[in-house]
Scaffold this motif. Sequence first.
Motif, mmCIF file in Angstrom:
data_model
loop_
_atom_site.group_PDB
_atom_site.id
_atom_site.type_symbol
_atom_site.label_atom_id
_atom_site.label_comp_id
_atom_site.label_asym_id
_atom_site.label_seq_id
_atom_site.Cartn_x
_atom_site.Cartn_y
_atom_site.Cartn_z
ATOM 1 N N GLU A 234 3.373 -41.310 -26.243
ATOM 2 C CA GLU A 234 4.668 -41.827 -26.996
ATOM 3 C C GLU A 234 5.198 -42.979 -26.316
ATOM 4 O O GLU A 234 5.830 -43.865 -26.932
ATOM 5 C CB GLU A 234 5.473 -40.507 -27.084
ATOM 6 N N ASP B 158 3.345 -45.920 -27.688
ATOM 7 C CA ASP B 158 3.866 -46.188 -29.054
ATOM 8 C C ASP B 158 5.067 -46.955 -28.783
ATOM 9 O O ASP B 158 5.341 -48.145 -29.572
ATOM 10 C CB ASP B 158 4.032 -45.023 -29.909
ATOM 11 N N GLU C 192 10.146 -39.190 -30.699
ATOM 12 C CA GLU C 192 8.968 -38.708 -30.539
ATOM 13 C C GLU C 192 8.810 -38.275 -29.111
ATOM 14 O O GLU C 192 8.381 -37.110 -28.819
ATOM 15 C CB GLU C 192 7.682 -39.156 -31.268
ATOM 16 N N GLU D 245 9.665 -43.744 -32.359
ATOM 17 C CA GLU D 245 8.731 -43.464 -31.589
ATOM 18 C C GLU D 245 9.298 -42.762 -30.144
ATOM 19 O O GLU D 245 8.985 -41.886 -29.396
ATOM 20 C CB GLU D 245 7.538 -44.463 -30.991
HETATM 21 MG MG LIG Z 1 4.240 -41.653 -31.677
#
Ligand SMILES: [Mg+2]
Length: 106
Positions: free
Chosen positions: A67, A70, A38, A35
């Motif tokens: 993100e 996350d 990302e 994550e």
């Molecule tokens: Mg994500």
Amino acid sequence: MDFRELERIVVEFRDARSWKKYHTPKNLAISAVVELGELFEHFQWLSDEEILEAVKNPQKKEEVADEIADVIIYLVLLAHELGIDLDEAVGRKIRKNEAKYPLPGD
Ligand SMILES: [Mg+2]
């Protein structure tokens, strides 16, 4: 919302979907890094100034926020699986940082 409340919410979400079997410490640590990758995708090739300009766009800002969320969710789940109280851990670490990096004149 504090970390304990966040932990309760994400563990309830996870357990309702029977995902606990996938949430080993190693898998959660890897997932947090994925994550983070990302999140980095949004910043790749941009200067700090360009990033700050990009997040003036509400949609872009929400994508970046998603993100960050996350990453935090996976770290909260990792702490849960390891029996780490994040409210205590973060408070303790801030106190360590204050002792390690005292203000000038202290
Ligand atoms: Mg994500």
